[in-house]
Every structure is written in C-alpha cells, then in structure tokens.
Design a protein around this motif. Structure first.
Motif, PDB file in Angstrom:
ATOM      1  N   ASP A  50       3.272   5.127   4.431  1.00 32.53           N
ATOM      2  CA  ASP A  50       4.171   4.254   5.236  1.00 32.53           C
ATOM      3  C   ASP A  50       3.363   3.112   5.876  1.00 32.53           C
ATOM      4  O   ASP A  50       3.931   2.078   6.304  1.00 32.53           O
ATOM      5  CB  ASP A  50       4.520   5.152   6.598  1.00 32.53           C
ATOM      6  CG  ASP A  50       5.535   5.995   6.394  1.00 32.53           C
ATOM      7  OD1 ASP A  50       6.110   5.841   5.138  1.00 32.53           O
ATOM      8  OD2 ASP A  50       5.929   6.854   7.330  1.00 32.53           O
ATOM      9  N   LYS A  56       3.401  -9.733  -3.070  1.00 34.93           N
ATOM     10  CA  LYS A  56       3.766 -10.086  -4.444  1.00 34.93           C
ATOM     11  C   LYS A  56       3.189 -11.416  -4.695  1.00 34.93           C
ATOM     12  O   LYS A  56       2.796 -12.360  -3.915  1.00 34.93           O
ATOM     13  CB  LYS A  56       5.169 -10.100  -4.675  1.00 34.93           C
ATOM     14  CG  LYS A  56       5.851  -8.761  -4.346  1.00 34.93           C
ATOM     15  CD  LYS A  56       7.391  -8.699  -4.673  1.00 34.93           C
ATOM     16  CE  LYS A  56       8.009  -7.428  -4.554  1.00 34.93           C
ATOM     17  NZ  LYS A  56       9.333  -7.176  -4.816  1.00 34.93           N
ATOM     18  N   SER A  60       5.784 -13.190  -1.445  1.00 34.92           N
ATOM     19  CA  SER A  60       6.743 -12.311  -0.529  1.00 34.92           C
ATOM     20  C   SER A  60       6.045 -11.186  -0.228  1.00 34.92           C
ATOM     21  O   SER A  60       5.074 -10.540  -1.133  1.00 34.92           O
ATOM     22  CB  SER A  60       8.160 -11.888  -1.224  1.00 34.92           C
ATOM     23  OG  SER A  60       8.017 -11.361  -2.184  1.00 34.92           O
ATOM     24  N   VAL A  62       6.301  -6.964   0.865  1.00 35.01           N
ATOM     25  CA  VAL A  62       7.083  -5.760   0.862  1.00 35.01           C
ATOM     26  C   VAL A  62       6.447  -4.759   1.676  1.00 35.01           C
ATOM     27  O   VAL A  62       5.307  -4.295   1.435  1.00 35.01           O
ATOM     28  CB  VAL A  62       7.296  -4.987  -0.304  1.00 35.01           C
ATOM     29  CG1 VAL A  62       8.228  -3.894  -0.436  1.00 35.01           C
ATOM     30  CG2 VAL A  62       8.032  -6.152  -1.240  1.00 35.01           C
ATOM     31  N   ASP A  63       7.039  -4.390   2.884  1.00 36.34           N
ATOM     32  CA  ASP A  63       6.386  -3.053   3.744  1.00 36.34           C
ATOM     33  C   ASP A  63       7.018  -1.919   3.129  1.00 36.34           C
ATOM     34  O   ASP A  63       8.244  -1.405   3.230  1.00 36.34           O
ATOM     35  CB  ASP A  63       6.703  -3.168   5.270  1.00 36.34           C
ATOM     36  CG  ASP A  63       6.012  -2.274   6.199  1.00 36.34           C
ATOM     37  OD1 ASP A  63       6.003  -1.204   5.635  1.00 36.34           O
ATOM     38  OD2 ASP A  63       5.914  -2.647   7.087  1.00 36.34           O
ATOM     39  N   LEU A  64       6.308  -0.971   2.552  1.00 38.01           N
ATOM     40  CA  LEU A  64       6.635   0.179   1.847  1.00 38.01           C
ATOM     41  C   LEU A  64       7.243   1.189   2.810  1.00 38.01           C
ATOM     42  O   LEU A  64       8.025   2.033   2.705  1.00 38.01           O
ATOM     43  CB  LEU A  64       5.605   0.833   1.166  1.00 38.01           C
ATOM     44  CG  LEU A  64       5.298  -0.086  -0.194  1.00 38.01           C
ATOM     45  CD1 LEU A  64       4.358   0.783  -1.064  1.00 38.01           C
ATOM     46  CD2 LEU A  64       6.484  -0.459  -1.070  1.00 38.01           C
ATOM     47  N   GLU A  66       8.965   0.530   5.556  1.00 35.58           N
ATOM     48  CA  GLU A  66      10.186   0.146   5.955  1.00 35.58           C
ATOM     49  C   GLU A  66      11.190   0.350   4.696  1.00 35.58           C
ATOM     50  O   GLU A  66      12.380   0.898   5.058  1.00 35.58           O
ATOM     51  CB  GLU A  66      10.135  -1.411   6.488  1.00 35.58           C
ATOM     52  CG  GLU A  66       9.556  -1.761   7.750  1.00 35.58           C
ATOM     53  CD  GLU A  66       9.475  -3.227   8.076  1.00 35.58           C
ATOM     54  OE1 GLU A  66      10.210  -3.890   7.457  1.00 35.58           O
ATOM     55  OE2 GLU A  66       9.098  -3.364   9.180  1.00 35.58           O
ATOM     56  N   LYS A  67      10.581   0.130   3.463  1.00 35.63           N
ATOM     57  CA  LYS A  67      11.488   0.285   2.409  1.00 35.63           C
ATOM     58  C   LYS A  67      11.882   1.515   2.136  1.00 35.63           C
ATOM     59  O   LYS A  67      12.956   2.086   1.921  1.00 35.63           O
ATOM     60  CB  LYS A  67      10.871  -0.457   1.244  1.00 35.63           C
ATOM     61  CG  LYS A  67      11.725  -0.639   0.086  1.00 35.63           C
ATOM     62  CD  LYS A  67      11.161  -1.506  -1.121  1.00 35.63           C
ATOM     63  CE  LYS A  67      11.979  -1.665  -2.037  1.00 35.63           C
ATOM     64  NZ  LYS A  67      11.705  -2.367  -3.124  1.00 35.63           N
ATOM     65  N   TYR A  68      10.743   2.557   2.129  1.00 39.76           N
ATOM     66  CA  TYR A  68      11.017   3.832   1.709  1.00 39.76           C
ATOM     67  C   TYR A  68      10.655   4.944   2.784  1.00 39.76           C
ATOM     68  O   TYR A  68      11.283   6.002   2.751  1.00 39.76           O
ATOM     69  CB  TYR A  68      10.103   4.214   0.419  1.00 39.76           C
ATOM     70  CG  TYR A  68      10.349   3.098  -0.727  1.00 39.76           C
ATOM     71  CD1 TYR A  68      11.365   3.410  -1.547  1.00 39.76           C
ATOM     72  CD2 TYR A  68       9.353   2.133  -0.992  1.00 39.76           C
ATOM     73  CE1 TYR A  68      11.525   2.496  -2.522  1.00 39.76           C
ATOM     74  CE2 TYR A  68       9.810   1.398  -2.233  1.00 39.76           C
ATOM     75  CZ  TYR A  68      10.647   1.636  -2.862  1.00 39.76           C
ATOM     76  OH  TYR A  68      10.805   0.711  -3.974  1.00 39.76           O
TER      77      TYR A  68
END
Length: 72
Positions: A50, A56, A60, A62-64, A66-68
């Motif tokens: 988490d 990327k 950009s 991506v906070d995994l 928050e995403k998953y």
C-alpha cells in the motif's frame, strides 16, 4: 506473546508432533498460532504494498495504495 515467541512455540509443537504426536489441545494451539503468523505476514505485506509509489517515465506518479489498496 511476541512474534519470536510464537515462532518458537510453532517450531516446538512441530518437533513434538514429529517425535510423539500432539494432544487435541496442542493441535488447536498449533493451528491458531500458525493462523496468527500467516495473518501477520499478510498484514505486513499489504502495508508495504500500500505504500508503493511508482513514478512513470512521463513524470506522473501512481500511488498503488490509493489505486488498489483502498488507502486514502
């Protein structure tokens, strides 16, 4: 009982089961301790996953978590 004590007790029960067998109470204790150990490992792994943030090539982020993982 901390994790080191749990692991020691799990190992102790395992060795006893191989040498002479376990009582029903000891089998239940062994199953409970193993479940607690596995659950702890899963919680720790989920917490680590988490908190992974991927940047990327385009910059950009991506906070995994928050995403998953439902974090946030």
């Amino acid at each position: 009982m901390n994790m080191d004590e749990r692991i020691a007790r799990i190992n102790e029960l395992y060795h006893k089961s191989q040498a002479q067998g376990l009582t029903e109470a000891e089998k239940e204790e062994q199953a409970r301790l193993r479940r607690e150990y596995v659950d702890s490992i899963k919680r720790n792994l989920k917490s680590q996953l988490d908190n992974i943030i991927i940047e990327k090539p385009d910059g950009s982020v991506v906070d995994l978590g928050e995403k998953y993982g439902g974090k946030g």
